[in-house]
Design a protein around this motif. Structure first.
Motif, PDB file in Angstrom:
ATOM      1  N   LYS A 132     -31.217  11.199   7.760  1.00 60.75           N
ATOM      2  CA  LYS A 132     -30.668   9.933   8.232  1.00 60.75           C
ATOM      3  C   LYS A 132     -30.646   8.987   7.031  1.00 60.75           C
ATOM      4  CE  LYS A 132     -31.510   6.466  11.857  1.00 60.75           C
ATOM      5  NZ  LYS A 132     -31.510   5.280  11.011  1.00 60.75           N
ATOM      6  N   PRO A 133     -29.459   8.556   6.616  1.00 56.25           N
ATOM      7  CA  PRO A 133     -29.389   7.693   5.436  1.00 56.25           C
ATOM      8  C   PRO A 133     -30.272   6.466   5.584  1.00 56.25           C
ATOM      9  CG  PRO A 133     -27.195   8.429   6.053  1.00 56.25           C
ATOM     10  CD  PRO A 133     -28.113   8.892   7.131  1.00 56.25           C
ATOM     11  N   GLY A 134     -31.017   6.156   4.525  1.00 53.08           N
ATOM     12  CA  GLY A 134     -31.872   4.973   4.528  1.00 53.08           C
ATOM     13  C   GLY A 134     -33.203   5.178   5.209  1.00 53.08           C
ATOM     14  N   GLU A 135     -33.512   6.444   5.551  1.00 53.89           N
ATOM     15  CA  GLU A 135     -34.731   6.673   6.338  1.00 53.89           C
ATOM     16  C   GLU A 135     -36.019   6.582   5.513  1.00 53.89           C
ATOM     17  OE1 GLU A 135     -34.351  10.619   7.941  1.00 53.89           O
ATOM     18  OE2 GLU A 135     -34.672  11.580   6.006  1.00 53.89           O
ATOM     19  N   GLY A 136     -35.889   6.560   4.184  1.00 51.74           N
ATOM     20  CA  GLY A 136     -37.081   6.510   3.330  1.00 51.74           C
ATOM     21  C   GLY A 136     -37.922   5.278   3.621  1.00 51.74           C
ATOM     22  N   LYS A 137     -39.227   5.442   3.458  1.00 49.87           N
ATOM     23  CA  LYS A 137     -40.131   4.322   3.734  1.00 49.87           C
ATOM     24  C   LYS A 137     -40.294   3.460   2.483  1.00 49.87           C
ATOM     25  CE  LYS A 137     -41.180   5.745   7.949  1.00 49.87           C
ATOM     26  NZ  LYS A 137     -39.760   5.835   8.360  1.00 49.87           N
ATOM     27  N   GLY A 138     -40.655   2.211   2.684  1.00 53.59           N
ATOM     28  CA  GLY A 138     -40.954   1.334   1.562  1.00 53.59           C
ATOM     29  C   GLY A 138     -39.710   0.707   0.959  1.00 53.59           C
ATOM     30  N   PRO A 139     -39.915  -0.204   0.026  1.00 57.73           N
ATOM     31  CA  PRO A 139     -38.772  -0.938  -0.535  1.00 57.73           C
ATOM     32  C   PRO A 139     -37.956  -0.126  -1.546  1.00 57.73           C
ATOM     33  CG  PRO A 139     -40.824  -1.710  -1.520  1.00 57.73           C
ATOM     34  CD  PRO A 139     -41.211  -0.691  -0.497  1.00 57.73           C
ATOM     35  N   ILE A 140     -38.560   0.881  -2.133  1.00 59.09           N
ATOM     36  CA  ILE A 140     -37.812   1.680  -3.110  1.00 59.09           C
ATOM     37  C   ILE A 140     -37.405   2.994  -2.454  1.00 59.09           C
ATOM     38  CG2 ILE A 140     -37.938   2.870  -5.334  1.00 59.09           C
ATOM     39  CD1 ILE A 140     -39.809   0.581  -6.237  1.00 59.09           C
ATOM     40  N   LYS A 141     -36.102   3.167  -2.315  1.00 57.16           N
ATOM     41  CA  LYS A 141     -35.610   4.294  -1.520  1.00 57.16           C
ATOM     42  C   LYS A 141     -34.795   5.253  -2.374  1.00 57.16           C
ATOM     43  CE  LYS A 141     -35.222   1.410   2.632  1.00 57.16           C
ATOM     44  NZ  LYS A 141     -36.152   2.093   3.553  1.00 57.16           N
ATOM     45  N   ARG A 142     -34.985   6.520  -2.098  1.00 56.08           N
ATOM     46  CA  ARG A 142     -34.239   7.537  -2.829  1.00 56.08           C
ATOM     47  C   ARG A 142     -33.146   8.152  -1.971  1.00 56.08           C
ATOM     48  NH1 ARG A 142     -37.303  11.118  -7.364  1.00 56.08           N
ATOM     49  NH2 ARG A 142     -38.254   9.354  -8.456  1.00 56.08           N
ATOM     50  N   GLY A 143     -32.098   8.614  -2.654  1.00 52.48           N
ATOM     51  CA  GLY A 143     -31.035   9.304  -1.938  1.00 52.48           C
ATOM     52  C   GLY A 143     -30.320  10.282  -2.855  1.00 52.48           C
ATOM     53  N   ILE A 144     -29.612  11.216  -2.240  1.00 53.73           N
ATOM     54  CA  ILE A 144     -28.851  12.224  -2.996  1.00 53.73           C
ATOM     55  C   ILE A 144     -27.416  12.220  -2.484  1.00 53.73           C
ATOM     56  CG2 ILE A 144     -28.591  14.718  -3.417  1.00 53.73           C
ATOM     57  CD1 ILE A 144     -31.649  14.953  -3.236  1.00 53.73           C
ATOM     58  N   GLY A 145     -26.482  12.292  -3.408  1.00 50.02           N
ATOM     59  CA  GLY A 145     -25.066  12.339  -3.021  1.00 50.02           C
ATOM     60  C   GLY A 145     -24.289  13.226  -3.961  1.00 50.02           C
ATOM     61  N   MET A 146     -23.062  13.533  -3.562  1.00 53.30           N
ATOM     62  CA  MET A 146     -22.238  14.376  -4.422  1.00 53.30           C
ATOM     63  C   MET A 146     -20.773  13.962  -4.329  1.00 53.30           C
ATOM     64  SD  MET A 146     -20.259  16.639  -2.413  1.00 53.30           S
ATOM     65  CE  MET A 146     -19.971  17.883  -3.668  1.00 53.30           C
ATOM     66  N   ALA A 147     -19.968  14.496  -5.259  1.00 48.87           N
ATOM     67  CA  ALA A 147     -18.517  14.276  -5.225  1.00 48.87           C
ATOM     68  C   ALA A 147     -17.846  15.429  -5.973  1.00 48.87           C
ATOM     69  CB  ALA A 147     -18.149  12.945  -5.853  1.00 48.87           C
ATOM     70  N   SER A 148     -16.564  15.631  -5.683  1.00 50.68           N
ATOM     71  CA  SER A 148     -15.822  16.749  -6.283  1.00 50.68           C
ATOM     72  C   SER A 148     -14.869  16.251  -7.359  1.00 50.68           C
ATOM     73  CB  SER A 148     -14.986  17.467  -5.227  1.00 50.68           C
ATOM     74  OG  SER A 148     -15.733  17.732  -4.071  1.00 50.68           O
ATOM     75  N   GLU A 149     -14.469  17.176  -8.188  1.00 52.75           N
ATOM     76  CA  GLU A 149     -13.540  16.821  -9.275  1.00 52.75           C
ATOM     77  C   GLU A 149     -12.385  17.798  -9.334  1.00 52.75           C
ATOM     78  OE1 GLU A 149     -11.745  18.124 -12.765  1.00 52.75           O
ATOM     79  OE2 GLU A 149     -13.768  18.928 -12.657  1.00 52.75           O
ATOM     80  N   ILE A 150     -11.182  17.244  -9.543  1.00 45.23           N
ATOM     81  CA  ILE A 150     -10.012  18.059  -9.858  1.00 45.23           C
ATOM     82  C   ILE A 150      -9.274  17.367 -10.996  1.00 45.23           C
ATOM     83  CG2 ILE A 150      -8.581  16.895  -8.107  1.00 45.23           C
ATOM     84  CD1 ILE A 150      -7.113  19.596  -7.748  1.00 45.23           C
ATOM     85  N   TRP A 151      -8.707  18.136 -11.890  1.00 45.90           N
ATOM     86  CA  TRP A 151      -7.943  17.609 -13.035  1.00 45.90           C
ATOM     87  C   TRP A 151      -7.080  18.739 -13.569  1.00 45.90           C
ATOM     88  CZ3 TRP A 151      -6.286  13.306 -15.055  1.00 45.90           C
ATOM     89  CH2 TRP A 151      -5.875  13.233 -16.398  1.00 45.90           C
TER      90      TRP A 151
END
Lengths: 755, 210
Positions: A433-452
Motif C-alpha cells: 500500500k503506497p505510503g504505508e511506511g511508518k515514521g516521517p521518513i518513508k521509502r518506496g520503490i518504482g520503475m519505468a520502461s525505456e524505448i528509443w
C-alpha cells in the motif's frame, strides 16, 4: 564491368535520428562479413576495455576547441539582444570599430530580435576584455515590443504574438484505430496532466569555434557533434566550395544534442577571421551557453487512457503543448505511441512559441517527457486496476512497434530488463500500500520502461590502412563526443584482425577524413563499428593473400588470433601477424570497405527498464535516491566499461531532471535568471546514489554484422519516471510535475491531508 | 565603458586599426596587422595572449617544478595565466565562478579553484597542474586509476576531478565511499560520470596501499 568500371549499389535507409525519421542514401557493398555468432568467444569486443585515448585526457594533453591557441589569434564576442522582443531601428558600430585593439566588427543585419540572447553583431579584438568593451560601444536603437516567455501565458488569448501565425502551432497528429471505441471497451478510464520543465544542456565545454584562414581555405576547430555536417553547412552558408572548408573536433566537452548544427557564432568567427586576416576564437560565456544554444522544451501533457479489468490497454489519447521558444517544441509522443500494446491511439502535439531561445535536440529529445507521462500514468492505472505496475507492463508487452499494430522488432530484450531489474532491486520489497511506511521518513520503490531508436545505418566512409610494421591506421570523419568512439573503433579492428588494441591508431574528428554521420540519435556506434569490421575483414583477406604463399596454404584456409595468422585446421602452422605485415611489398594494405544497409521488414529499437528506491522525508519534502538499477538491452555491447558509464551518466542526468534542473525565466524582463552553475542546479557527487547498470547480454540477429544497437540516449529516458513512481510508492501522493522539489512534495502531502 | 589604459599601447592599437581599415578598403586582407611585438612574456612558452595595456607586474611562478617569470596583469586569474600565457591548457574553465572545480590546481599541495584565484596571489608559490602529475613518463596512480575505471566521459572536467582526487588522497589515503563523495563534491561532471569517478578514486587509494 565491360566498360572498365562498375556501378556500385546505392540504398536509401530510413533511421531514427533524435526522434525523427531521416533517410540516408548511401553506397553499400555487395557483401559484408557474416555476423559474429552469438556464442563465439571474443577477446576484445564485449569486454571492459579502458579508453585508448585515456592517457591524453588524464594528462591534460587532449586539445578541445577551447584549448586552441594560435599565434596572432584574436578573440571574438557576439553582441546579443538584451530584449526578449524588439525591432532594431539602427545600429551604429563606428565607436566599436575605432576602439583600440579591435580588429573586425560585423553586423548581422537583423531587423528584429525575438529572444534575449539573439545575435546582432560580432567583434574580434586582441583580447577578450577589449572585445567585451567593443560590444558596449555598439549602439543599437531598439523598438521594444511586447513579449511572453511563460508557456501558460503564451497560450492565453491576447498574449503577445511570438509567431505571426499565433503562439500555438497546428497540432501534429497521429492516429490509429478509434479511441472512442477503445474507451467504450475500457473498465477504467483515467485522464491526467503532467508537466515538465525547460532543461538547458549547459555543456561543460561551452560552444565555440576557432577559425583560421589560409588563402582560400578555412580551418575551423569547432565544438561539434557533426564534423562533416558543420563543414557542409558552413560551406553552404558562406557559399564556399566544400573542399575549402575543414572542421576539426578531436575532443568535445559534452554536447547532448546542442552541438549538432552550424552555429551563428561559428559563421561569425569565420567572417571576422577573414576580415581581420588573423585567426579568431569565439568561445561563449557560461551565460550564453545557458540561454543561447538550445534547451529541452518544457511540456504540458494530458494523457487519457483506458484499460480492461485484466489490464489490457484499450486506448490512449495524448495531447501535448511543448515550449519550443522561437523554434519547434518537438515531439514527446513516441513512448506513448510505441511502447505498450494499444490498438487505439490518438496523438495531438503542438509547439507553443515563446520569446525564448529555440529548443534543440537534447539527449533523447521528447522521450524523457513522454515517458514521464506514460510511465506515471501506467502506475496509476495499475493501482486503479489493483494490479502490480510491472505486471501491467508485462500484460501490455508487445514485440511489434506502434503499440503492437506495426512492424516486428528485430530484437527486444525488455522482458529480460524487467526480470533482472526487478530481481536486483528487490521488487517484492515495495510497499503493497503506497505510503504505508511508518515514521516521517518513508521509502518506496518504482520503475519505468525505456524505448528509443539507435539502429545506426550505412554511409560511414573510412580509410583503413595496415602498415608493414603491423600497425593499423584508421581515418574516419566520425567523432567521439565522450562516449568512447575512439576505443570501440579500435576494439572492433583489433578483434577482427586478432591483434593487440595497442596496434590500432584511430584518427577521427576531422573533415579531412572520409565522411561519417553526426553523433545523434545514439547512431554513431552502430553506424561506425560494423563499417570498421567490414574494412578490417577486407584487410584480413588482403593479408591472407600474402600469408597464404608464405605458409604454403590456400589463403581461404587461414584465420587470425593472438597476433598470429594460422591455418584454420592446423593452428600450429602459423606466422606472426607482424611477420606477415613485413611482407607487404606495397608498404601498406588499404581498404575503404564499409557496411551495408539495415535489413528491411523490421523495426529497430533499444529497450530498458529502470528501478529506483527512494527515501522521502515527509517533514522537509526532501527526496533521496538510495539505489537505482538500470537494465538495458541495446544488442551487443562493444565495451562494457563505457557502456556502464553511459548508463550511469544517463541516470545521473535523469536524477538531475527529476530533482534539480530547471530554467527560470523572469517574466518582467524576459531574461533567464539562473544562467550560471551556482543557480542552475545539477547533482554533485554527494547527490549521486548507487547506480547499478545491467547490460542485457544479447545480440541483434539481423540488424548489422555486429548485432549491435546504440546506447547513448536510452539511459537518459526512464530514470526520472522510475524515481517519481518510487516517490508515490513511498508517500502515496502523486507529483506530476518536474522537477520534484521539496516544496512540491510538501504541498502534495498537505493537499492529501486536507483532501 | 572602456577602462583607462597605457597611452603608449593605445597608440600602437590605433596604428594597427588604421592599417586594418586600409587593408579592408583596398580589398586586400592581410595578416600584417597583428601587433605581435606587444606580447610581453618572458617565459619561453610565448603564445598569443595579448595585452589590455593595463599595468603589469612580474610574478615568479613555480609550476610543476619549473620556475616561470611571467608578466601578468593585476586582475588576471591563474587559470588564464596557465592557459593563455603558458599554454598549459590541461586546466579547464567551465563555470568561471568557483562553482564547478574544473580549474582545480594544487597550490602548495592544497586544491584551489584557479578561475577565482589571482595570479599575483600565488607569487612564489608551488603550483601543480594536471600536466605536472606524471613524472619520468610514468602516470600518477590517480591518473592510472581514472583510465582503468573510466572515470571520465567527455573529459572536460577530468583534469579538475583528478587534481581534487590527488589532494583528497593525500589527506586521506584510505577513504570510505562517503568520504570520496564528500571530497569530490566540489567538482561537477555534466556527463554524470560520478559513479566511475568514485570507483577511480577508490582504485587509486588501493594502488597507494599496495
Amino acid at each position: 564491368m565491360t566498360r572498365g568500371f562498375k556501378i556500385p549499389k546505392r540504398v536509401t535507409t530510413e533511421i531514427d535520428f533524435e526522434g525523427e525519421v531521416i533517410k540516408i542514401d548511401a553506397e553499400v557493398p555487395e557483401q559484408e562479413p557474416e555476423p559474429i555468432p552469438e556464442d563465439k568467444k571474443l577477446n576484445i569486443i564485449g569486454k571492459k576495455v579502458p579508453r585508448i585515448n585515456g592517457e591524453e585526457i588524464v594528462t591534460g594533453k587532449a586539445k578541445y576547441a577551447f584549448d586552441i591557441n594560435l599565434p596572432g589569434m584574436l578573440y571574438g564576442k557576439v553582441l546579443r539582444s538584451p530584449h526578449p522582443h524588439a525591432n532594431i531601428l539602427n545600429i551604429d558600430m563606428s565607436k566599436a570599430e575605432k576602439h583600440p585593439g579591435v580588429r573586425a566588427v560585423i553586423n548581422l543585419n537583423k531587423k528584429n530580435v525575438r529572444y534575449v540572447g539573439e545575435e546582432i553583431a560580432a567583434v574580434a579584438a586582441v583580447n577578450e576584455e577589449i572585445a567585451e568593451e567593443a560590444l558596449d560601444l555598439i549602439e543599437v536603437e531598439y523598438e521594444k515590443l511586447p513579449f511572453v516567455v511563460n508557456i501558460n501565458r503564451a497560450m492565453e488569448p491576447g498574449a503577445p504574438r511570438v509567431s505571426p501565425d499565433g503562439n500555438i502551432s497546428k497540432p501534429r497528429t497521429r492516429e490509429r484505430g478509434n479511441i472512442e471505441d477503445g474507451f467504450k471497451e475500457a473498465d477504467v478510464v483515467l485522464e491526467r496532466t503532467y508537466k515538465t520543465q525547460v532543461e538547458v544542456h549547459n555543456c561543460a565545454e561551452v560552444h565555440g569555434s576557432v577559425a583560421k584562414w589560409d588563402g582560400e581555405k578555412v580551418t575551423v576547430w569547432d565544438t561539434t557533434q557533426a564534423t562533416h555536417g558543420v563543414r557542409r553547412s558552413l560551406a553552404k552558408t558562406l557559399q564556399l566550395p566544400e573542399s575549402n572548408v575543414r572542421v576539426i573536433n578531436h575532443y568535445m566537452g559534452g554536447g547532448f544534442g546542442s552541438k549538432l548544427g552550424l552555429n551563428v557564432h561559428t559563421v561569425a568567427a569565420v567572417n571576422l577571421s577573414k576580415i581581420a586576416g588573423a585567426p579568431v576564437k569565439i568561445m561563449l560565456t557560461r551565460k550564453e551557453e545557458s540561454y543561447c544554444v538550445g534547451n529541452r522544451p518544457g511540456t504540458i501533457q494530458t494523457l487519457k487512457g483506458g484499460a480492461k479489468k485484466d489490464g489490457t490497454i484499450t486506448a490512449f489519447h495524448y495531447k501535448s503543448h511543448n515550449n519550443g521558444g522561437v523554434g519547434s517544441g518537438g515531439s514527446n509522443a513516441s513512448p506513448i505511441w510505441d511502447m505498450y500494446q494499444c490498438p487505439n491511439c490518438l496523438i495531438e502535439e503542438s509547439s507553443v512559441y515563446t520569446n525564448t531561445d529555440a529548443s534543440r535536440p537534447m539527449r533523447a529529445p521528447g522521450y524523457p517527457q513522454g515517458t514521464f507521462s506514460v510511465d506515471l500514468f501506467l502506475d496509476e492505472l495499475a493501482e486503479n486496476l489493483g494490479m502490480d505496475p510491472l505486471e501491467l507492463r508485462r500484460k501490455n508487452y508487445t514485440t511489434k512497434n506502434r503499440g503492437g499494430t506495426g512492424t516486428p522488432y528485430s530484437s527486444k530484450g525488455l522482458d529480460k530488463c524487467y526480470e533482472l531489474g526487478a530481481q536486483r532491486i528487490g521488487w517484492n520489497r515495495r510497499n503493497k500500500k503506497p505510503g504505508e511506511g511508518k515514521g516521517p521518513i518513508k521509502r518506496g520503490i518504482g520503475m519505468a520502461s525505456e524505448i528509443w531508436g539507435g539502429s545506426g545505418g550505412p554511409g560511414t566512409q573510412l580509410d583503413f590502412r595496415l602498415i608493414t610494421d603491423g600497425v593499423v591506421e584508421i581515418r574516419c570523419g566520425t567523432q567521439d563526443i565522450g562516449t568512447g568512439t575512439y576505443t570501440i573503433i579500435a576494439q572492433v579492428a583489433a578483434e577482427e584482425l586478432g591483434i593487440d588494441i595497442k596496434d590500432i591508431k584511430v584518427m577521427i574528428g576531422d573533415s579531412d577524413y572520409p565522411r561519417s554521420g553526426s553523433s545523434g540519435g545514439s547512431n554513431t556506434a552502430a553506424s561506425v563499428c560494423p563499417a570498421i569490421r567490414a574494412a578490417a575483414a577486407d584487410i584480413k583477406g588482403k593479408l591472407f593473400a600474402i600469408a597464404g604463399p608464405l605458409l604454403g596454404e590456400n589463403p581461404e584456409e587461414l584465420d587470425v588470433g593472438e597476433s598470429k595468422i594460422f591455418v584454420r585446421n592446423n593452428k600450429s602452422k602459423s606466422i606472426s601477424f607482424k611477420e606477415a605485415c613485413k611482407q607487404i611489398t606495397e608498404g601498406m594494405l588499404t581498404s575503404n570497405e564499409t557496411r551495408g544497409p539495415n535489413p528491411k521488414g523490421y523495426a529497430f529499437s533499444t529497450f530498458g527498464a529502470h528501478f529506483s528506491e527512494v527515501e522521502v522525508n515527509t517533514l522537509t519534502g526532501k527526496v533521496k535516491v538510495i539505489r537505482h538499477v538500470a537494465a538495458h538491452e541495446s544488442g551487443r555491447s562493444i565495451n562494457i566499461l563505457t557502456s556502464e558509464n553511459q548508463i550511469q551518466g544517463g541516470t545521473v542526468q535523469g536524477l538531475s531532471y527529476a530533482f534539480f534542473e530547471q530554467r527560470i525565466m523572469d517574466e518582467q524582463t524576459g531574461k533567464m535568471i539562473n544562467s550560471n552553475y551556482y543557480d542552475y542546479k545539477t547533482p554533485t557527487a554527494m547527490d549521486t546514489p548507487q547506480i547499478e547498470p545491467i547490460i542485457i547480454d544479447s545480440v541483434d540477429p539481423v540488424l548489422n554484422n555486429l548485432g549491435m544497437k546504440g546506447l547513448g540516449e536510452p539511459p537518459r529516458i526512464p530514470s526520472h519516471a522510475a524515481m517519481a513512481n518510487a516517490i508515490y510508492n513511498a508517500i502515496g501522493v502523486w507529483i506530476r510535475e518536474l522537477p520534484i522539489t521539496p516544496d512540491k512534495v510538501l504541498a502534495a502531502l498537505e493537499e492529501r491531508k486536507e483532501g | 565603458m572602456p577602462k583607462k589604459r597605457d597611452k603608449k599601447i593605445d597608440k600602437k592599437h590605433q596604428l594597427s586599426r588604421r592599417s586594418f581599415l586600409k587593408g579592408v578598403g583596398s580589398g586586400a586582407v592581410t595578416a600584417a596587422v597583428i601587433p605581435s611585438s606587444i606580447a610581453a612574456i618572458k617565459a619561453k612558452e610565448t603564445i598569443s595572449f595579448q595585452e589590455t595595456g593595463v599595468e603589469k607586474e612580474v610574478v615568479n611562478l613555480i609550476i610543476n617544478g619549473r620556475t616561470y617569470n611571467v608578466e601578468v596583469e593585476a586582475r588576471e586569474i591563474l587559470a588564464d595565466t596557465l592557459r593563455k600565457r603558458l599554454n598549459l591548457t590541461g586546466t579547464k574553465i567551465i563555470c568561471g565562478q568557483g562553482a564547478c572545480g574544473a580549474c582545480t590546481v594544487l597550490v602548495d599541495g592544497i586544491p584551489i579553484y584557479s578561475c577565482i584565484t589571482l595570479t599575483m596571489d600565488v607569487n612564489n608559490r608551488d603550483i601543480t597542474t594536471i600536466e605536472g602529475l606524471a613524472s619520468d613518463g610514468k602516470l600518477h596512480p590517480v591518473q592510472e586509476a581514472f583510465i582503468e575505471k573510466d572515470g571520465m566521459q567527455c573529459g572536460f572536467c577530468t583534469s579538475g576531478q583528478i587534481m581534487s582526487a590527488v589532494a583528497l588522497l593525500k589527506n586521506n589515503p584510505n577513504p570510505a565511499l562517503e568520504e570520496v563523495k564528500l571530497g569530490m563534491s566540489g567538482n561537477l561532471c555534466r556527463c554524470g560520470a560520478y559513479p566511475k569517478i568514485f570507483e577511480s578514486v577508490l582504485a587509486a587509494a588501493e594502488k597507494g596501499r599496495r
